[in-house]
Every structure is written in C-alpha cells, then in structure tokens.
Write an enzyme that holds these catalytic residues in place. Structure first.
Site, PDB file in Angstrom:
ATOM      1  N   HIS A 290       0.837  -1.205   0.000  1.00 25.18           N
ATOM      2  CA  HIS A 290       0.000   0.000   0.000  1.00 25.18           C
ATOM      3  C   HIS A 290       0.876   1.261   0.000  1.00 25.18           C
ATOM      4  O   HIS A 290       0.704   2.139  -0.853  1.00 25.18           O
ATOM      5  CB  HIS A 290      -0.917  -0.019   1.224  1.00 25.18           C
ATOM      6  CG  HIS A 290      -1.797   1.183   1.363  1.00 25.18           C
ATOM      7  ND1 HIS A 290      -3.098   1.195   0.925  1.00 25.18           N
ATOM      8  CD2 HIS A 290      -1.557   2.419   1.869  1.00 25.18           C
ATOM      9  CE1 HIS A 290      -3.627   2.386   1.166  1.00 25.18           C
ATOM     10  NE2 HIS A 290      -2.712   3.154   1.743  1.00 25.18           N
ATOM     11  N   GLU A 291       1.807   1.343   0.921  1.00 26.64           N
ATOM     12  CA  GLU A 291       2.640   2.557   1.009  1.00 26.64           C
ATOM     13  C   GLU A 291       3.496   2.694  -0.246  1.00 26.64           C
ATOM     14  O   GLU A 291       3.673   3.792  -0.762  1.00 26.64           O
ATOM     15  CB  GLU A 291       3.517   2.540   2.264  1.00 26.64           C
ATOM     16  CG  GLU A 291       2.783   2.325   3.585  1.00 26.64           C
ATOM     17  CD  GLU A 291       1.583   3.226   3.802  1.00 26.64           C
ATOM     18  OE1 GLU A 291       1.563   4.351   3.280  1.00 26.64           O
ATOM     19  OE2 GLU A 291       0.629   2.784   4.484  1.00 26.64           O
ATOM     20  N   GLU A 313      -6.423   7.407  -1.396  1.00 30.09           N
ATOM     21  CA  GLU A 313      -6.600   6.265  -0.490  1.00 30.09           C
ATOM     22  C   GLU A 313      -7.482   5.172  -1.083  1.00 30.09           C
ATOM     23  O   GLU A 313      -7.152   3.988  -1.013  1.00 30.09           O
ATOM     24  CB  GLU A 313      -7.117   6.721   0.874  1.00 30.09           C
ATOM     25  CG  GLU A 313      -6.150   7.632   1.632  1.00 30.09           C
ATOM     26  CD  GLU A 313      -4.755   7.042   1.816  1.00 30.09           C
ATOM     27  OE1 GLU A 313      -4.554   5.827   1.595  1.00 30.09           O
ATOM     28  OE2 GLU A 313      -3.837   7.811   2.177  1.00 30.09           O
TER      29      GLU A 313
HETATM   30  N1  0A1 Z   1      -1.598   7.956   4.331  1.00 24.38           N
HETATM   31  C1  0A1 Z   1      -1.367   6.870   5.234  1.00 24.38           C
HETATM   32  C2  0A1 Z   1      -2.161   6.885   6.457  1.00 24.38           C
HETATM   33  C3  0A1 Z   1      -1.891   7.916   7.459  1.00 24.38           C
HETATM   34  C4  0A1 Z   1      -2.772   8.932   7.623  1.00 24.38           C
HETATM   35  C5  0A1 Z   1      -2.627   9.857   8.608  1.00 24.38           C
HETATM   36  C6  0A1 Z   1      -1.562   9.719   9.431  1.00 24.38           C
HETATM   37  O1  0A1 Z   1      -1.407  10.589  10.463  1.00 24.38           O
HETATM   38  C7  0A1 Z   1      -2.468  11.379  10.737  1.00 24.38           C
HETATM   39  C8  0A1 Z   1      -0.656   8.689   9.301  1.00 24.38           C
HETATM   40  C9  0A1 Z   1      -0.821   7.805   8.288  1.00 24.38           C
HETATM   41  C10 0A1 Z   1      -1.798   5.601   4.538  1.00 24.38           C
HETATM   42  O2  0A1 Z   1      -2.794   5.593   3.860  1.00 24.38           O
HETATM   43  O3  0A1 Z   1      -1.147   4.588   4.737  1.00 24.38           O
HETATM   44 ZN    ZN Z   2      -2.882   5.094   2.081  1.00 25.41          ZN
END
Ligand code: 0A1
Ligand code: ZN
Length: 850
Positions: A290-291, A313
């Site tokens: 995913h990342e 997302e």
């Molecule tokens: N973008 C990351 C998820 C994520 C979102 C917010 C965060 O801190 C508020 C930390 C990570 C993902 O979708 O994996």
């Molecule tokens: Zn994500």
C-alpha cells in the site's frame, strides 16, 4: 495552549494559494528540547490565484527570526500561523524556528519515539515543524540538511553529502509538505537492492532498532514483490536511487508513504515466525505494498485538497487488494475485504458519523481517515472497473498517470480520465462520491414461459445532512444456476441506473436459481427473501466463490436471527450444510475456515435494528455461544479429523497454503476446546513453534480453567517482545466474558507495561474492549465509563488516537433506552472536559447529534 476555536472547512470554498514554491531548503539542528529548523523557501506569485494574502501555517513554533530577501521582518503571528507583507515578484522567505520534539506526545510533526527522531506530517503536521503553506496543492522539490549526533540521519529523496554529525538529502520530485519526513536514530539497516525494468538500480533498506534486525526479511521481500507488481500490472516504475522504510514504536496509524522514506508502525513491518501470526504477515505484506503504491497514487499525483483524500486512499487500497489477491487467493481476499467493509464501513454509514466518500466539510481532517474514505473508496474504484471493463480501466489509468503526473488533482479529474477513454458519461456514477449511506437493493423475481425476470429496487436511507438520495448506478453481477446445479448463465453485469429496474433472461429450460451480486460487485445491502433450501443449494453449487461463502453466511445468519427471535435451537439445515462444506477436500482450507466464521455481533445487531427490533448485545453474545457450542457438538468427530489433516509439517512459511491450513486447524481447535476443556489446546500451546499456533491455542485456553496459568506463561515468555505483549493484552480482553471484560481492561490498564504514550498499547487494551461488544455494552454501563475515563486521559496527550476511538460509541442510537442513557451521559461528560481537543470535540458532537 490548546486548540483554537474550531472552524469548519468546506469543499466549496477551495481557492488556490497565492504563491508557487520553486524550492524548499530545510536545515535541522536536532535537540530533544530545542530543535532549530531553518527554512529557505523560494516563492513567486501564482498567476492562477486571485488572493495574494501571504499566510503560512504554523502551530506551536517559536519564531527566532524571519527574513524576506535577506531583510529581517516582524510578521504577525497567530495560533494557526503567520501573515506578512511580501513583494509582487519572486522572493526568498527565510525563517528560523525552535521546536521541542521530546514534548510532542501527539505524534504529529517532529517527535521522539524511544530516543529516535521521526516525523508524521499527513495531514497537517508539517505546520508543527516550520511555517509553510501546509496544503497538498503546494508542491515543491525539497533539499534537507540534518545535523545531529545520531548514527543514521534520513530524509526524502536521494542522499547527498554526509559526514560526522550531518547528512544532506535532496528530493527532486515536487511534493506537498505532508510527504516530508525525517528520521534520526541509532538504527540498523536490513539492506537489499532492486533493478527496475528500465535498469535503474535502487538501494532498499528496512531500518530498525538493533534488537529487531531479525524481523525485517519478510517486509523486504514484500517490498520487492510490490515494486515488481506495480511495474507489471500498472506500468509504474520507482523513481529515486533509494527507498527507505523505518519502523517506529509510537505511531498513530499503520504507516505513512513519505516520498522515498516510508515510516511504519513497528507492528506493520516487523515479523518473525515466532512473534507474528499469519494474519500479521499478510497485513505487513499488504501495508508495505500500500505505502509503496502511493508513490504513484498519492505522491507523483496527489490531492488538490483534503476533501479529495479518497483519490489517493481509495485507489491505493484497491491496488493493494489486487496485489494481495494476486499473491494469495483472490476469493479469500475478497471475502476478508467484504467482511471488514460490512463490519466497519456499513456500521459507519448507518450511524451518526456517516459521510460521503468525498466529504463536503470537516473540522479536523484527521477524523476523516475512515473506513468510508478508504474501504468504500476502494469499492468505488472496483465498481468503475466493472462498469468499463478491465481493458478500459487499464487505459484510463494510463491516461490519468500521464495527464496528471506532478499535479494535485480532484475526483473530477479522476473521473474525466475514464470518461475520455470510454466516452461514457459518469455524472450519475459521481453520486457514489457525494452521497453517504449504504444503498439497499430489494430483489424480486418472476418465472413465466421460459422467461426469467429479476426486478430490483434501490433505496438509500437518509444520513446526517442528506435526506434525498437519487438512484445510483449499481453494477450487479449475476449468474444463473439450473436445477441440477449447472451454471446456465455465466456472470454478467446488470447495470442498474433507475430506482426500479427489471432484467429478463430468455430461453431457459427451467426456473433457475440466481446468484446475485457475485464477487460483491457493489457495496450495497442485498434484501432478498430466500429460503434455506436455496442457500444450501448455492453453498453446494455456486461457481462464484464469494457467493458460495455468502450462502453459508446467510444460512448461519438466518439461524442466529431465529434463535434470537424465537429462542429456537440452531438450525439443522445450517449444520448439515456446513458439515458437508468443511469436509469437501476440493475446497481451499482457508476458504473452509472462512466459511466456519460466524456473522459477528455487529452484523447481527444491525440486522435486527434494520428489521425494526432493538438488538441486545448480551442476548446476541449468548446466541452465538449457544450456536458455537451446538456446532462443536454436532461436528466433534469432523473437527478432530480436520485438525489432524491440517497439521503443517513443512518448515514454517507465511504463505497462503500454510496459513490456510493453520487457520482451519485453529478453527477446529476452537470447536474441540469446547468439548475437551483445553487438553488439545494445551498440547498445541506447548509444542507450537510459531505465533499463529501459539496464539490460536492461547485464545482457546483463555476460555477454560487453564486461563490463569496460560496467561502467566505467555507473559513470562514474551515480556521483552512489545508486539507480542500487545497481543497478550488484547487476547485477555476480547476473550473475556461480557461481565468480566471491563474489569479485565481496568486491571490491564494498571499493569506496569501499560502506557498512554504508545497508541498500539492503548489500542491493545481499549480497542479490545470496544471489540468485545457484549462486554463493552454491558448493561451496567461499566464499559462505557471506563472507556470514557481513559479517552479523557489520552486526549491531552494524543488527541488523534483518542478521537478515533470515540467511534466505539457510534452505534448508541440503535440500543435500548437504558443503554442510550448511559452512553449519552458519557458523551456529555467527555464533552464537558475543559480544553477538550478539536479532534474529540468534533467526533463526540457528531455522535451525540444522532
Ligand atoms: N496515508 C497513510 C495513512 C496515514 C494517515 C494519517 C496519518 O497521520 C495522521 C498517518 C498515516 C496511509 O494511507 O497509509
Ligand atoms: Zn494510504
């Protein structure tokens, strides 16, 4: 100082920032109490913007000095940022600020975790590091210099000069500030390399604390698979010389896709056979992918504003699901995803926190990293793909990537790529992004003279702020089976666009049995009166594995609802069907294990509520217990045979085949434990050489009178492995009887290993309490009071994690008046806390408004 007066932000108010950023140069001098951050930023007026107000976000920063083109200035500083007069031409902004990472328990911005510096900037954390237009549509290349005495100093992009006490990094790809990252600590690397299909050599590293060096190999293998897969399936290559992953203990979420420097919750990266379960391995593989996939869907192409969060997302979850389906079993992955969607997203969509996949307003964006944005967002991508077909989907994605590379875009841009490739008008489809709530799809059928007609009616209940819901496009995948079980019509997609619509199949020799919503082709609730005979027929014959599983699930659910309504005994029709399925050697063991899973408490509660009844969590728990006990007795011999037949003798590998066998063996063990008092579980516990079997046995033993001894032994063995100790906390609470759950959670929160500073540990206790539905909703209200007490304590330290956990209360309106009153009192009590965070205030206010 606590948060400023909460402000609601609206999608419709979007305006571009008045300036563009050509370059960001940051320099950090690290110190726990007084880190100095120097920024040098090249701004120029944005020709597309009308508003030239120069406002930079900034929170909790001590400004030492600010300059414009070298001239010292005195900007006006508020709680949320600063404003300054700037020239009508390109200029250089410089600022020096001081921050205190050691005091940062919110885990947003720059903070310390076990002596290691790390950052979390999504969504709006960069403003806690320096003054900046902290919004995703401002993209710039970053150069970073870090000065500190830690042996490892990392940031985004490619490495530059480094030496004793410093390191420089340069990220050539324009990025928004939320993707900035910095790590400094005493870390060791698990190194590897990857050659992209065009021949670029990439240095890969997983960075961890020295004692975790033996738990990195699986994450690294997953990363390489993900990199190859994205090249093969989406034509996307990696674009830097290095890719770094860092594991940190204190992290609010699973992981973060910072450009070239992904930061992971240790639980989403570290694994060894002894300490991680098969489910952990699968989760790690999925999150690593995913990342990594975000590098294209999120980083190269990012969101114009946070309302578009699902753009990155939903698409990235969809892509990681495809990846897992390819690595493992597509059917098993689909069943797991839908189970999760129904338990979390349908629940959210049916309650006070319901919101569109693209919300129209928010107070605190961190409260919108939800199942709706992620999981329903992914379902929308899947529906689009079904509607346009695989080949057009691939072309639309190619167009999207080439057209928008380097841009910050919107859902409109995303849909336009599909429209341009297919010539379709997606106006109606867009309702899926703007309208909250789960559509119900009522089905009726008609059979006359060889013509079989399926009629559908769609209806979406009102959600907060949205009463009217016009019909949506729903792709309904349907196949037909003949009376002998043969498939007489292969899967086809019926495209529903009206409120009511019929589809006719001609030329059938006999009345068919329909298999509707195959592969769960749309995130809707299917309402269909069908009898047990038909369900058993589909369970035996459907060629669609998802619907085959669904048929078994429907049988179990009907049986459980009958028990709840009439006190009936578990339905023998279910028991016959499930015995047959469990025995079927042609079926994947993982699939059989999933078929043995019963509908959860959440699903049953919502089903009763939808039928106009008031669900009683205690009664639901009792019905499930009775059902499991009867099933264990009815399957005693079979359970033992299944257990013996699915012992893995090969060396441990966390692959689909072995994990399927272990999950079926563990499911059998759970049945056997109900009859043998834990004798076999004890044997499995003692001989287990991997965490899947040890934990499977441990959770069985917790329900027997061997619980105390097992609990002590488990702790003594694993006291130094924090991720295993998280499981130890969780297991005791989720396996507690309803009347004991809150008490157990209270005791464990007093354990010396409990801490408010590590979200994993907090969730291990209080996430477990809310997962134990009958325990949390115990009629005494003690579960509610305990959770509220601890959320009040957590909020000043970590508002983000506290706010997320408020959703435990989101179902309160479907409960009886007495429980409603108890919850309402806790909501009021929390809302009355002076200085309550904006995060918690928004969540509790929305929940209370139900
Ligand atoms: N973008 C990351 C998820 C994520 C979102 C917010 C965060 O801190 C508020 C930390 C990570 C993902 O979708 O994996
Ligand atoms: Zn994500």
């Amino acid at each position: 100082m606590r948060d400023a007066a909460p402000q609601t932000i609206h999608l419709k108010d979007y305006t571009p920032f008045g300036f563009l950023v050509d370059k960001v140069a940051l320099s950090f001098r690290l110190d726990p109490q007084a880190t100095r951050v120097l920024s040098r930023i090249a701004f120029r007026p944005n020709p597309e913007a009308a508003d030239r107000r120069f406002f930079l976000h900034g929170e909790g920063l001590k400004l030492i000095e600010a300059r414009i083109d070298g001239e010292k200035i005195n900007p006006e500083i508020s709680e949320t940022g600063l404003e300054a007069a700037v020239p009508e031409r390109p200029f250089i902004w410089e600022a020096e600020v001081e921050i205190a990472p050691a005091a940062n328990t919110a885990l947003e911005g720059l903070y310390l975790s076990n002596g290691m510096y790390c950052t979390q900037c999504e969504a709006e954390g960069f403003r806690k590091i320096t003054f900046y237009p902290d919004r995703p549509d401002v993209m710039a290349p970053f150069d970073v210099r870090i000065e500190g005495d830690q042996p490892v100093l990392l940031s985004n992009g490619n490495p530059g000069a480094s030496g004793a006490g410093f390191a420089e990094w340069s990220d050539p790809w324009p990025k928004p500030s939320y993707l900035f990252a910095l790590v400094a600590g005493d870390l060791v690397a698990h190194p590897d390399r990857f050659v992209t299909r065009s021949g670029r050599e990439v240095a890969l590293n997983v960075w961890v604390r020295p004692e975790d060096a033996d738990k990195c190999a699986f994450a690294m293998e997953s990363l390489k698979k993900a990199m190859r897969w994205d090249e093969e399936k989406y034509g996307r290559e990696y674009d830097l010389d290095v890719f770094n992953i860092v594991a940190v203990d204190d992290f609010n979420m699973g992981a973060m896709e910072n450009k070239g420097l992904n930061i992971f919750n240790a639980s989403a990266v570290l694994a060894s056979p002894e300490t991680a379960t098969d489910a952990n391995f699968e989760r790690i593989e999925g999150i690593i992918a995913h990342e990594y996939f975000h590098n294209w869907t999120g980083n190269r192409i990012t969101c114009r504003d946070w309302f578009q969060l699902c753009l990155k997302e939903g698409l990235t979850v969809f892509r990681d699901s495809q990846f897992t389906a390819d690595q493992r079993s597509a059917a098993v992955k689909r069943i797991r995803d839908v189970t999760l969607l129904r338990a979390r997203q349908f629940r959210e969509d049916a309650g006070p926190l319901a919101h569109p996949v693209r919300p129209e307003s928010f107070v605190e964006i961190n409260n919108f990293y939800t199942a709706t944005v992620y999981e329903k967002g992914a379902e929308l991508v899947g529906m689009l793909r079904r509607l346009v077909g695989d080949e057009a989907y691939a072309r639309a994605l190619d167009l999207y990537f080439t057209r928008h590379d380097g841009q910050a875009v919107t859902i409109e841009d995303w849909l336009k790529a599909f429209e341009d490739v297919t010539g379709r008008d997606l106006t109606q489809f867009k309702r899926w992004y703007s309208d909250a709530g789960t559509p119900r799809l009522r089905v009726s059928e008609d059979w006359q003279d060889g013509r079989y007609t399926l009629s559908f009616e769609q209806f979406t209940p009102p959600t907060p702020g949205q009463d009217e819901k016009p019909p949506r496009v729903i792709p309904i995948a349907v196949g037909l089976l003949g009376p002998n079980g043969d498939e007489v019509r292969r899967t086809q997609i019926l495209e529903m666009t009206e409120e009511k619509q019929s589809f006719t199949f001609e030329g059938l020799a006999a009345r068919p049995v329909p298999s509707i919503l195959r592969d769960f082709s749309a995130p809707v609730i299917l309402e269909r009166e069908s009898g047990n005979a038909e369900r058993a027929f589909l369970l035996a014959h459907d060629t669609d594995p998802f619907n085959r599983w669904q048929a078994g699930r429907d049988l179990a659910r009907a049986a459980l609802l009958a028990m709840l309504r009439t006190g009936a005994a578990p339905d023998p029709a279910y028991l016959d069907a499930i015995r047959m399925l469990a025995r079927d050697e042609a079926l994947d063991p993982a699939f059989r294990a999933l078929a043995l899973d019963l509908p959860g408490e959440e699903e049953l509660a919502q089903a009763l509520f939808d039928a106009g009844e008031i669900p009683d969590p205690q009664a639901i728990w009792e019905a499930l217990e009775r059902f499991r006990q009867t099933r264990a007795e009815a399957m005693a011999d079979l359970a033992r045979a299944l257990y013996d037949a699915h012992q893995v003798t090969a060396p441990f590998a966390p692959n689909a085949a072995q994990s399927g066998a272990r999950s079926l063996a563990n499911a059998a063990l759970a049945m056997i434990t109900r009859l043998d008092g834990g004798a076999l579980a004890r044997r499995q516990y003692d001989s287990a050489d991997n965490m899947t079997l040890q934990l499977g046995a441990f959770s069985c033993l917790l329900r027997t009178d061997r619980a105390g001894a097992a609990t002590r032994a488990f702790y003594d063995q694993w006291r130094d492995e924090r991720l295993v100790i998280d499981k130890w906390f969780t297991m005791q609470i989720v396996n507690a009887r309803p009347e004991d759950a809150a008490g157990r959670a209270r005791e464990l929160a007093a354990h010396p290993d409990f801490t408010l500073k590590t979200p994993n540990r907090f969730r291990a206790v209080f996430g477990a309490l809310s997962a134990n539905q009958a325990g949390f909703h115990h009629a005494s209200g003690k579960g509610y009071a305990l959770l509220a007490d601890w959320l009040i304590r957590l909020d000043p330290l970590n508002p983000q994690t506290a706010a997320r956990m408020c959703s435990a209360f989101e179902t309160w309106r479907r409960l009886d008046p007495s429980r409603q009153k108890l919850i309402k009192a806790q909501l009021e009590r929390m809302l009355a806390v002076p200085g309550l965070s904006r995060d918690m205030t928004e969540m509790l206010t929305r929940i209370r408004a139900a």
